[in-house]
Design an enzyme around this catalytic site. Structure first.
Site, PDB file in Angstrom:
ATOM      1  CB  THR A 108      -2.413   3.367  -0.003  1.00  0.00           C
ATOM      2  OG1 THR A 108      -3.525   3.647   0.843  1.00  0.00           O
ATOM      3  CG2 THR A 108      -1.183   4.065   0.554  1.00  0.00           C
TER       4      THR A 108
ATOM      5  CG  ASN B 152     -12.814   9.372   2.784  1.00  0.00           C
ATOM      6  OD1 ASN B 152     -12.474  10.390   2.202  1.00  0.00           O
ATOM      7  ND2 ASN B 152     -12.311   9.036   3.962  1.00  0.00           N
TER       8      ASN B 152
ATOM      9  CD  GLN C 132     -15.578   5.581  -0.323  1.00  0.00           C
ATOM     10  OE1 GLN C 132     -16.669   5.051  -0.502  1.00  0.00           O
ATOM     11  NE2 GLN C 132     -14.718   5.148   0.593  1.00  0.00           N
TER      12      GLN C 132
ATOM     13  CB  SER D 147      -9.298   0.499  -2.870  1.00  0.00           C
ATOM     14  OG  SER D 147      -8.828  -0.415  -1.904  1.00  0.00           O
TER      15      SER D 147
ATOM     16  CG  HIS E 261     -10.754  -2.641   1.111  1.00  0.00           C
ATOM     17  ND1 HIS E 261     -11.288  -2.063   2.236  1.00  0.00           N
ATOM     18  CD2 HIS E 261      -9.741  -1.847   0.720  1.00  0.00           C
ATOM     19  CE1 HIS E 261     -10.615  -0.949   2.513  1.00  0.00           C
ATOM     20  NE2 HIS E 261      -9.673  -0.796   1.609  1.00  0.00           N
TER      21      HIS E 261
ATOM     22  CB  THR F  25       4.032 -13.122  -8.457  1.00  0.00           C
ATOM     23  OG1 THR F  25       5.347 -13.571  -8.787  1.00  0.00           O
ATOM     24  CG2 THR F  25       3.015 -14.116  -8.983  1.00  0.00           C
TER      25      THR F  25
ATOM     26  CB  CYS G 251      -7.572   6.289   7.446  1.00  0.00           C
ATOM     27  SG  CYS G 251      -7.892   5.051   6.179  1.00  0.00           S
TER      28      CYS G 251
END
Length: 703
Positions: free
Chosen positions: A82, A166, A196, A216, A218, A254, A345
């Protein structure tokens, strides 16, 4: 805070929702733990601890380039896809604004993740670009319309597509898209959502003219909160986060070194030709075929919502005709199989916008199920999933949600009033089990097949299909009546479905203060029609023993709430009022709720106490409000007495058990706590004085 109740699931979890997120692999988790404990330095520090952290950071970036084929350009670590999407859109639109680039459109695929059009809309408005957002259509296979792109991309400020969808797993032909895009606009910024695709497709981004590609972690066994963005060399770039100079000044803050260390281990696995963690395409395709074989066996009306030849092998998206996705999801969840309906989502949306964009039939969009596994899924997991799917489907057949030659009559105990819902609309079935008779009130098109299967499965004789509103011959009531006439409903009926042959004079007295337009027998009860154009219906108690006794109104089917005023003088304080629209999930109302001064109806939700004595107490009644097929798959192993009362049967339960159970301690339980909260609130309003509900439901119980 509620003390966790230790109810262990009867079977281990089978997770088949990897397109939503994945578990963190053990060796990736170990890498994260090692960095958090041993290599915790700030990569910007110049001492040894900082330099060790910097090595992990730089080496992970080097491995990322190898994985995605990006020896040139920038690889920027982010919090996830995102953020990458936001950065790409901001960069492209800022450049267009600063350079006064002409263009009318912001193009995006109609099946893109919602983060893309929402980011385009947000930055378009905020930067004052004022371009027109335009969705690129897709065909029945989910492939982008290349002619549409050719017609519009020359006048576009940005174009956004995705590598793999997705929801369906459908992959776009990026080479063909690149050809048509660059043929008509050599410089338009092009973003490709590659979330994906990572680990499922070979990527050589530097050999393409893709400007931005977000990823991404995860979605491929890394923790949440870490991702990265590829930016082609020379493409416009504006930092989304500034202040600190990290990531070569491209993304301040950071760096998330534990997350980056997770990507480091992930990339090593992806690059290791000898590793045995991730399976090859042939193995994953075999898994998909094995799952699809068993799904088609247990769901004969299953239809795939994508072409397998165009999809990555880890995704199956299907619909079962006549069975809503929520019913399949609930019973699979009860069997400890985790699946989803479309995108995680958009799980609260009743239909799939992706399948709608593909112009598939509405029932397929409303019933879509996504089953997705990952490259590290084992053969043992697939075998167990196939066995469990058959068990879950068996429960659906037992409940008549699936019609088969060997239906076991789990719905055979239905008796009295049953409420069915779709969104905020309510449909009611009046069933007399002994007489095998049924009346339908206010049918909904979305529930027509469910009702038809129930009638066929239980061999009911349908007395009438009624509506509280006048309709023409194309109304849901009229169409359902045509379907069910073979089961016994008469063909001669008026505009609201009322049979013309029923008596106009009531055979048993009722306190009628307004005209009653006939009564219909349902076993030993009578259904009275009040009013003609916008009728309401009154269901009596069973016929009295003495002809001198007066029938009592137990249920009033009032349609829209404003119709109830006409029948209030005819109902008593314990009558249950059933409306066709129920926005507040109150299910059934008391007569006083439609009159003035009903203070006792304004009750708060009841929250369970912190101790768990009530769960195993000898006098506690646990009401499992899940649907019967869920209850059958996963019974509750508690000491207290347990009964199954789905919300569909709650009205009848209140009528039948109010007197004997209204002062008994009651605990309502469901999967998530949502249905149990509704049930507890309704029971409390109807005089059950010691009712509680388990916050969070079975989901939050400790393992």
């Amino acid at each position: 805070m509620v003390t966790p109740v230790h109810i262990r699931p009867h079977t281990a979890e089978i997770y088949l929702d990897c397109n939503a997120t994945t578990p963190v692999l053990p060796h990736i988790a170990q890498a994260v733990e090692h960095v958090m404990e041993q290599v915790f330095g700030n990569p910007s520090s110049s001492h040894i601890t900082g330099l060790q952290a910097r090595y992990i950071l730089d080496n992970t970036r080097r491995l990322a380039r190898q994985v995605i084929g990006a020896e040139k350009g920038h690889v920027v670590f982010t919090s996830g896809a995102t953020e990458g999407i936001q950065t790409a859109v901001l960069s492209a639109l800022s450049a267009a604004r600063q350079q006064h680039t002409t263009g009318r459109y912001l193009l995006y695929g109609a099946t893109e993740h919602k983060a893309v059009p929402q980011a385009l809309e947000h930055w378009n408005r905020l930067l004052g670009v004022n371009a027109e957002l335009k969705a690129i259509p897709v065909d029945h296979n989910g492939l982008l319309d290349q002619q549409f792109i050719a017609d519009h991309v020359a006048d576009a400020l940005m174009i956004c597509t995705m590598a793999v969808n997705n929801e369906t797993g459908v992959g776009q032909d990026l080479a063909a898209l690149e050809q048509v895009i660059r043929q008509h606009n050599a410089s338009v910024p092009w973003m490709v959502d590659c979330v994906q695709a990572l680990g499922k497709q070979a990527l050589q981004l530097a050999r393409t003219s893709i400007d931005y590609a977000p990823f991404s972690g995860h979605k491929l066994y890394a923790p949440k909160g870490i991702g990265f963005l590829y930016v082609r060399a020379g493409s416009p770039f504006t930092p989304l986060i500034i202040g600190g100079g990290q990531e070569q000044g491209l993304r301040s803050g950071t760096e998330n070194l534990p997350g980056i260390a997770a990507l480091h281990t992930l990339f090593e696995l992806l690059l290791d030709k000898q590793q045995a963690v991730f399976h090859d395409h042939a193995t994953l395709s075999g898994y998909r075929d094995q799952l699809l074989t068993v799904l088609r066996r247990v769901f004969p009306t299953l239809e795939l919502n994508h072409d397998l030849a165009l999809s990555v092998p880890t995704t199956l998206n299907f619909s079962v005709r006549g069975v809503p996705s929520r019913d399949i999801m609930d019973v699979f969840d009860a069997a400890n199989i985790r699946i989803s309906s479309g995108s995680a989502c958009s799980s609260k949306v009743p239909r799939s916008f992706v399948l709608d964009a593909m112009d598939l039939a509405a029932w397929r969009s409303q019933s879509a199920i996504r089953l997705s596994f990952g490259p590290a899924t084992s053969q043992a997991t697939i075998n167990a999933a196939c066995e469990r799917i058959q068990h879950a489907a068996s429960a659906l057949r037992h409940s008549c949600l699936l019609l088969a030659d060997t239906n076991e009559d789990i719905d055979s105990d239905l008796d009295g009033v049953v409420q069915l819902r779709f969104d905020n609309r309510c449909c009611y079935l009046i069933i007399d089990k002994a007489a095998r008779q049924l009346v339908v009130i206010d049918p909904l098109p979305e529930l027509a097949e469910r009702i038809e299967r129930l009638v066929q499965c239980q061999h009911y004789r349908v007395r009438a299909v009624l509506t509280t509103e006048p309709h023409d011959s194309q109304s849901p009531a009229a169409m359902l009546a045509q379907l069910l006439c073979a089961s016994g409903c008469g063909a001669a009926r008026d505009a609201v479905g009322w049979p013309l042959e029923v008596p106009t004079v009531c055979p048993a007295p009722i306190d009628c203060t307004v005209p009653v337009h006939g009564c219909l027998s349902i076993g030993d009860r009578r259904l009275f029609r009040v009013g003609s154009r916008q009728p309401v219906y009154l269901l009596s108690s069973p016929l009295p023993n003495s002809s001198a006794e007066q029938l009592r109104v137990d249920f009033a089917f009032i349609g829209e709430q404003e119709n109830a005023a006409v029948i209030l003088p005819m109902v008593h304080e314990h009558s249950l009022l059933c409306s066709s629209i129920d926005d507040d999930f109150s299910l059934v109302r008391k007569p006083c709720e439609l009159a003035d001064g009903c203070a006792e109806c304004n009750l708060d939700d009841v929250i369970p106490e912190a101790d768990t004595d009530w769960l195993d107490g000898s006098n506690t009644l646990v009401i499992d409000v899940r649907e019967q097929q869920e209850h059958e798959v996963t019974p509750l192993p508690v000491k207290a007495e347990v009964i199954n009362v789905p919300l569909t049967r709650l009205a009848q339960f209140i009528y039948s058990h109010r007197e004997q159970l209204q002062h008994r301690p009651i605990l309502c339980i469901c999967r998530s706590g949502q249905r149990s909260a509704v049930a507890a609130r309704v029971l409390h309003r109807h005089g059950f004085t010691q009712v509680r509900q388990l916050i969070g439901g079975l989901t939050l119980l400790a393992n």
